[in-house]
Design a protein around this motif. Structure first.
Motif, short mmCIF file in Angstrom:
data_model
loop_
_atom_site.label_atom_id
_atom_site.label_comp_id
_atom_site.label_asym_id
_atom_site.label_seq_id
_atom_site.Cartn_x
_atom_site.Cartn_y
_atom_site.Cartn_z
N VAL A 85 -12.61 29.42 -58.89
CA VAL A 85 -11.68 28.28 -58.91
C VAL A 85 -11.31 27.89 -57.48
O VAL A 85 -11.29 26.70 -57.13
N MET A 86 -11.03 28.87 -56.66
CA MET A 86 -10.65 28.61 -55.26
C MET A 86 -11.78 27.91 -54.50
O MET A 86 -11.55 26.91 -53.80
N LEU A 87 -13.00 28.40 -54.64
CA LEU A 87 -14.13 27.85 -53.90
C LEU A 87 -14.53 26.46 -54.41
O LEU A 87 -14.82 25.56 -53.61
N VAL A 88 -14.57 26.31 -55.72
CA VAL A 88 -14.97 25.02 -56.28
C VAL A 88 -13.97 23.94 -55.88
O VAL A 88 -14.36 22.82 -55.50
N GLY A 89 -12.68 24.26 -55.95
CA GLY A 89 -11.67 23.29 -55.54
C GLY A 89 -11.84 22.87 -54.09
O GLY A 89 -11.82 21.68 -53.77
N GLY A 90 -12.04 23.84 -53.20
CA GLY A 90 -12.21 23.53 -51.78
C GLY A 90 -13.45 22.68 -51.53
O GLY A 90 -13.40 21.71 -50.77
N GLU A 93 -13.82 18.97 -49.72
CA GLU A 93 -14.50 18.83 -48.43
C GLU A 93 -15.79 18.03 -48.53
O GLU A 93 -16.18 17.36 -47.57
N ALA A 94 -16.45 18.10 -49.68
CA ALA A 94 -17.71 17.36 -49.84
C ALA A 94 -17.49 15.94 -50.32
O ALA A 94 -18.45 15.17 -50.44
N GLY A 95 -16.23 15.57 -50.63
CA GLY A 95 -15.92 14.20 -51.01
C GLY A 95 -16.08 13.90 -52.48
O GLY A 95 -16.08 12.72 -52.88
N TYR A 96 -16.22 14.93 -53.32
CA TYR A 96 -16.36 14.70 -54.76
C TYR A 96 -15.02 14.50 -55.45
O TYR A 96 -14.97 14.07 -56.61
N MET A 97 -13.93 14.83 -54.79
CA MET A 97 -12.60 14.73 -55.36
C MET A 97 -11.63 14.37 -54.25
O MET A 97 -11.88 14.68 -53.08
N ALA A 98 -10.53 13.74 -54.63
CA ALA A 98 -9.49 13.44 -53.64
C ALA A 98 -9.03 14.73 -52.99
O ALA A 98 -8.97 15.79 -53.62
N LEU A 99 -8.69 14.66 -51.72
CA LEU A 99 -8.43 15.86 -50.92
C LEU A 99 -7.25 16.68 -51.44
O LEU A 99 -7.34 17.91 -51.54
N TRP A 100 -6.14 16.03 -51.76
CA TRP A 100 -4.96 16.79 -52.18
C TRP A 100 -5.15 17.49 -53.53
O TRP A 100 -4.84 18.68 -53.66
N PRO A 101 -5.66 16.81 -54.59
CA PRO A 101 -5.90 17.52 -55.86
C PRO A 101 -6.86 18.69 -55.69
O PRO A 101 -6.65 19.76 -56.28
N ALA A 102 -7.92 18.51 -54.89
CA ALA A 102 -8.87 19.60 -54.66
C ALA A 102 -8.21 20.76 -53.94
O ALA A 102 -8.45 21.94 -54.26
N LEU A 144 -6.03 16.83 -43.98
CA LEU A 144 -4.79 16.35 -44.60
C LEU A 144 -3.74 15.87 -43.61
O LEU A 144 -2.62 15.56 -44.01
N THR A 145 -4.07 15.79 -42.35
CA THR A 145 -3.08 15.35 -41.35
C THR A 145 -3.09 13.83 -41.16
O THR A 145 -2.27 13.30 -40.41
N GLY A 146 -4.01 13.16 -41.84
CA GLY A 146 -4.08 11.70 -41.71
C GLY A 146 -5.01 11.23 -40.63
O GLY A 146 -5.24 10.03 -40.48
N GLY A 147 -5.57 12.16 -39.86
CA GLY A 147 -6.49 11.77 -38.79
C GLY A 147 -7.91 11.64 -39.31
O GLY A 147 -8.21 11.89 -40.47
N ASN A 148 -8.79 11.25 -38.42
CA ASN A 148 -10.20 11.13 -38.75
C ASN A 148 -10.81 12.52 -38.83
O ASN A 148 -10.75 13.27 -37.85
N PRO A 149 -11.41 12.89 -39.99
CA PRO A 149 -12.00 14.24 -40.10
C PRO A 149 -13.01 14.56 -39.01
O PRO A 149 -13.12 15.72 -38.58
N ALA A 150 -13.73 13.55 -38.53
CA ALA A 150 -14.71 13.79 -37.46
C ALA A 150 -14.01 14.25 -36.18
O ALA A 150 -14.53 15.10 -35.44
N ASP A 151 -12.82 13.71 -35.94
CA ASP A 151 -12.08 14.10 -34.74
C ASP A 151 -11.47 15.49 -34.88
O ASP A 151 -11.16 16.15 -33.88
N SER A 152 -11.28 15.93 -36.12
CA SER A 152 -10.67 17.25 -36.37
C SER A 152 -11.71 18.33 -36.63
O SER A 152 -11.35 19.48 -36.90
N ALA A 153 -13.00 17.98 -36.53
CA ALA A 153 -14.06 18.93 -36.90
C ALA A 153 -14.05 20.16 -36.01
O ALA A 153 -14.29 21.28 -36.48
#
Length: 264
Positions: free
Chosen positions: A144-149, A153-162, A221-230
């Motif tokens: 459950v922990m891994l599938v949610g994450g 991260e892969a964009g299959y679900m909204a970030l907060w629910p995942a 989840l900080t609102g920034g561009n994920p590429a900048d936070s990579a």
């Protein structure tokens, strides 16, 4: 005869390391090289080598422990072996593209995290009869922990629910090892050395695994561009893997050696 046995173990470990070295060939024949200023790439290289060294160490140390602990050390070696192979690929993805190697990261976790959970079951099984339900509850929480994450991260679900789904799986694991049946078996049946190792392992799962949602938060989840936070995301994940794979295995090794030598 003993020398031959030890030498065969050494050759096996060296062969494993050589095989791992072959996998370090860049995934896409990378034209870029590691730069002195690429601290994320440097962390990938350092950790991949540390994982190789840990693998050789855990396999060689099987000769020092009694038979009931050999499986635990084997699993510890498998965790670092699988992680090392994936880190070779992840470091090449980062050096060549500068992007987060999400798919390789989660393939690694999908194999190694369940193996880490199996370690709780194994060290208890070495000293008591443990119901199979303990094993399956730890596996369910892990998946459950891994599938949610991954869905987040892969964009299959909204970030907060995942993120919330992943946290539920983690909390479920914490309940089992702190207040569930696994914890009760440890408290009532395990000798002091095993109880100490079990306690340290579950604190790693608590504090060490907390590093992953911190990385997820700062990465997405900080609102920034994920590429900048990579960069920050991958450094946090890499440091967490050192603690949660290598240090976790060293705890198993410590109690296995202590218990085995106390019998002589």
């Amino acid at each position: 005869m003993k020398f031959n046995s030890i030498w065969s173990k050494v050759k096996f470990a060296l062969g494993s390391c050589f095989a791992l070295g072959l996998t370090s060939t860049p995934v896409w024949a990378a034209s870029k090289v590691l730069q002195p200023s690429d601290f994320v790439g440097i962390s990938f290289w350092l950790i991949s080598m540390a994982l190789v060294a840990s693998t050789a160490f855990f396999f060689l140390e099987r000769d020092r422990v009694s038979p009931k602990w050999k499986t635990s050390l084997t699993v510890s070696g498998l965790v670092t072996l699988v992680a090392a192979v994936h880190y070779f690929y992840m470091r090449d993805v980062w050096v060549e593209t500068g992007s987060t190697p999400t798919v390789y990261r989660y393939i690694d976790w999908l194999i190694t995290v369940p193996l880490l959970m199996i370690e709780f079951y194994l060290i208890l099984s070495a000293i008591a009869k443990v119901p199979a339900g303990v094993f399956w509850r730890l596996m369910i929480g892990t998946l459950v922990m891994l599938v949610g994450g991954y869905l987040g991260e892969a964009g299959y679900m909204a970030l907060w629910p995942a993120f919330i789904i992943g946290m539920v799986g983690w909390i479920y694991i914490l309940y089992e090892i702190f207040a569930g049946e696994a914890s009760k078996i440890n408290a009532t049946s395990a000798p002091a050395s095993v109880q100490s190792a079990f306690s340290t392992m579950r604190w790693i799962v608590t504090i060490g695994w907390a590093i992953y949602p911190i990385g997820y938060f700062f990465g997405y989840l900080t609102g920034g561009n994920p590429a900048d936070s990579a960069g920050l995301l991958n450094i946090i994940y890499n440091l967490a893997d050192v603690l949660n794979k290598i240090a976790f295995g060293l705890i198993i090794w410590s109690v296995a050696v202590s218990e085995s030598e106390s019998k002589h």
